[in-house]
Scaffold this motif. Structure first.
Motif, PDB file in Angstrom:
ATOM      1  N   UNK A  72      29.693 -35.320  20.474  1.00  0.00           N
ATOM      2  CA  UNK A  72      28.965 -34.583  21.384  1.00  0.00           C
ATOM      3  C   UNK A  72      27.679 -34.891  21.420  1.00  0.00           C
ATOM      4  N   UNK A  73      26.973 -34.192  22.502  1.00  0.00           N
ATOM      5  CA  UNK A  73      25.659 -34.634  22.838  1.00  0.00           C
ATOM      6  C   UNK A  73      24.539 -34.014  21.937  1.00  0.00           C
ATOM      7  N   UNK A  74      25.340 -32.900  21.119  1.00  0.00           N
ATOM      8  CA  UNK A  74      24.284 -32.418  20.048  1.00  0.00           C
ATOM      9  C   UNK A  74      24.028 -33.392  18.755  1.00  0.00           C
ATOM     10  N   UNK A  75      24.910 -34.401  18.840  1.00  0.00           N
ATOM     11  CA  UNK A  75      24.662 -35.412  17.424  1.00  0.00           C
ATOM     12  C   UNK A  75      23.407 -36.498  18.196  1.00  0.00           C
ATOM     13  N   UNK A  76      23.073 -37.041  16.834  1.00  0.00           N
ATOM     14  CA  UNK A  76      22.251 -38.340  17.038  1.00  0.00           C
ATOM     15  C   UNK A  76      22.966 -39.505  17.731  1.00  0.00           C
ATOM     16  N   UNK A  77      22.408 -40.250  18.523  1.00  0.00           N
ATOM     17  CA  UNK A  77      23.197 -41.341  19.315  1.00  0.00           C
ATOM     18  C   UNK A  77      23.947 -42.337  18.435  1.00  0.00           C
ATOM     19  N   UNK A  78      23.438 -42.614  17.176  1.00  0.00           N
ATOM     20  CA  UNK A  78      24.075 -43.530  16.324  1.00  0.00           C
ATOM     21  C   UNK A  78      25.355 -42.667  15.685  1.00  0.00           C
ATOM     22  N   UNK A  79      24.904 -41.658  15.576  1.00  0.00           N
ATOM     23  CA  UNK A  79      26.315 -40.813  14.911  1.00  0.00           C
ATOM     24  C   UNK A  79      27.596 -40.675  15.874  1.00  0.00           C
ATOM     25  N   UNK A  80      27.136 -40.512  17.112  1.00  0.00           N
ATOM     26  CA  UNK A  80      28.279 -40.281  18.506  1.00  0.00           C
ATOM     27  C   UNK A  80      29.083 -41.653  18.356  1.00  0.00           C
TER      28      UNK A  80
END
Length: 571
Positions: free
Chosen positions: A272-280
């Motif tokens: 989801x959008x709540x995570x950091x880009x790399x985590x997504x």
């Protein structure tokens, strides 16, 4: 050791730890000879205390090492105090925690930190270091991780990460000579947040480095703590944890366990959008790794129900439009796997969420072959839906010309999927005519796909589709190289690995319709009739029909030949 214990042991009201340790050791050595309970254990403990006494005699001349004087000696003092208390106990069974004293002393002695040579921080091994030097450094690092406080744990983890990033081969030494179980223990929520982050990063590097180190990490139980960290850790910790999970699940033998741990929801949330880009990106990659398992797909479907009908798929489709390049590629890969699953549920949800449109955009914008292939495979999987197939068949010429271009210049995977799309879609004649430039490449695919019947079928079906247009058939037979290749594939003596039924289908397509006369002549002149006759004798399916198409109606042929002769005499 808890900070409060360290503070109390080093307070100004108490003697220095080394002084008190020196005082306790002779008393304990005497107790080893007189204690009654667990006499055998005390017998084994006495040599360790003697070694400890010998090591401590050199401390006064050793370099000042913060780990030694601020952590190791206070910890050792607490252990010896426990041992003194145990020596005064005359009960048949002393408290269970006291039984750890011998292993505590083992750890302190084996760490080597009490000797002069190891009282300072060891230098980082270089690329040319021996196997023994590397093993000694790894063991020293893990000794510090087991007994040091949070600050020294962080420093030791930084040095471990430096070692792991230096060379992938070092991961083998770490998994062999280190204590991976200790590393996994540092993932627990009871540890300092920075320690957990660095431990998760080390686990991620180990898991990505080699199959053996990845297996060690999995077998030591890292997956459960990592999934918990994804749910409750800091943003940085979540990023490192989800990277580790993606690496661990890259092996199918490990991937099934995510659903067993109940971790699918955590990965969906990390997309989801709540995570950091790399985590997504890592979360989408991990979901793609597990999407081939029925249990994981069921868990994703349950997430769908709990998220208003589009939790998992909605997050992946969102990534297609707003994620990093890696996130978009992983999301496309996962959606393709879900769309290819049995049943229509996931395909319908993907279409409702606008997944097809996003995939077409990604295919158009993709800058690398891997992303292109993932997007194309997902589109192909969705084309099994009649609704999606109609949309694709009537889509802009740019998409279909792109597909034809991928047949010509794409990697092997893209070529096969593109050919399959051409054969499956109901395309207009104008579109087929515009795509005719890929026909020679489809013939080459058919000839070279020796070990893949699916690839042979895909290229043959694509050719049959394009050859339904008269102008394409005329162009095909004028291309002597393509025509010669098809005829050679018909030869029973040619053991090229191509199933004979596929070039037969091409011949039948070439001899269909109004342009059949010219095509038949060129096929016959190239020797197709002789090969087909032998295939008829071998009772190969379709060969008789293809031969009849080339030979045509015998009576009509006699009339045509006489008419041609008359015209020749007149002229």
């Amino acid at each position: 050791m808890p900070p409060s214990a360290a503070a109390s042991s080093s307070s100004s009201s108490s003697p220095p730890p080394l002084e008190e340790i020196t005082h306790l050791l002779p008393l304990l050595l005497l107790s080893c000879l007189t204690v009654k309970s667990f006499h055998g254990r005390w017998h084994h403990l006495r040599p360790k205390l003697l070694r400890l006494s010998s090591s401590l005699s050199t401390i006064s001349t050793a370099p000042q090492n913060p780990l030694l004087h601020h952590h190791l000696l206070p910890s050792l003092l607490l252990t010896l105090r426990s041992l003194t208390s145990l020596s005064d106990c005359h009960l048949p069974s002393p408290p269970p925690s006291k039984l750890l004293t011998q292993s505590d002393l083992d750890l302190l002695l084996k760490s080597g930190l009490l000797s002069i040579s190891n009282a300072i921080v060891l230098p980082q091994p270089g690329p040319a270091s021996s196997k023994d030097d590397l093993a000694f450094f790894v063991k020293d690092l893990f000794a510090r991780l087991r007994i040091a406080g949070p600050d020294f744990k962080k420093d030791s983890l930084d040095r471990l990460l430096e070692l792991l990033h230096q060379d992938d081969k070092n991961s083998v030494a770490v998994s062999r000579d280190g204590d991976v179980a200790c590393l996994v223990h540092l993932l627990d929520c009871g540890n300092h947040s920075l320690v957990r982050e660095r431990a998760a990063e080390a686990v991620a590097v180990l898991s990505a480095a080699s199959e053996s180190s990845r297996r060690t990490v999995f077998e030591e139980g890292a997956l459960g703590p990592l999934l918990r960290m994804i749910e409750s850790g800091s943003p940085a910790a979540r990023e490192r944890a989800v990277a580790a999970v993606e690496a661990i699940t890259s092996d199918p033998e490990n991937a099934w366990a995510v659903s067993a741990y109940g971790g699918v929801g955590a990965l969906v949330g990390a997309c989801g959008t709540g995570s950091m880009p790399a985590a997504r990106a890592h979360a989408a990659g991990a979901l793609a790794n597990i999407a081939c398992f029925d249990d994981a797909r069921r868990a994703m479907a349950e997430e769908e129900e709990g998220g208003g009908g589009a939790a998992a798929v909605g997050a992946l489709v969102e990534l297609l439009g707003s994620g990093t390049a890696a996130a978009r590629a992983n999301a496309a890969r996962c959606l393709g796997i879900l769309a290819s699953a049995r049943g229509t549920a996931f395909r319908d949800v993907i279409l409702v969420c606008g997944g097809l449109r996003r995939l077409l955009e990604l295919l158009r914008e993709a800058a690398d072959p891997e992303t292109t292939e993932h997007a194309l495979r997902a589109i192909h999987s969705l084309s099994a839906s009649p609704r999606a197939a109609r949309t694709l068949s009537s889509s802009s010429p740019a998409f279909l010309l792109h597909v034809a271009e991928l047949v010509k210049n794409g990697n092997q995977g893209c070529q096969r999927v593109s050919a399959s799309l051409i054969g499956n879609l109901s395309l207009a004649d104008e579109t087929k005519r515009a795509m005719s430039g890929c026909m020679p490449f489809l013939v080459k695919m058919l000839e070279l796909a020796q070990k893949s019947v699916q690839a042979q079928e895909a290229s043959a079906r694509a050719l049959v589709s394009l050859l339904s247009v008269k102008a394409n058939r005329r162009d095909f037979v004028r291309d002597e190289k393509s025509l010669s290749r098809v005829v050679q594939m018909l030869d029973p003596k040619n053991e090229c690995g191509v199933c004979k039924s596929f070039p037969i289908l091409v011949v039948i397509a070439l001899t269909t319709g109004g342009s059949g006369g010219g095509c038949r002549k060129r096929l016959a002149a190239a020797g197709a009739s002789q090969h087909l006759q032998r295939l008829v004798d071998l009772d190969v399916a379709g060969a008789k029909k293809a031969l009849q198409r080339i030979m045509g109606n015998p009576i009509k042929n006699i009339f045509v030949r006489k008419l041609e002769r008359v015209n020749h005499i007149i002229t």
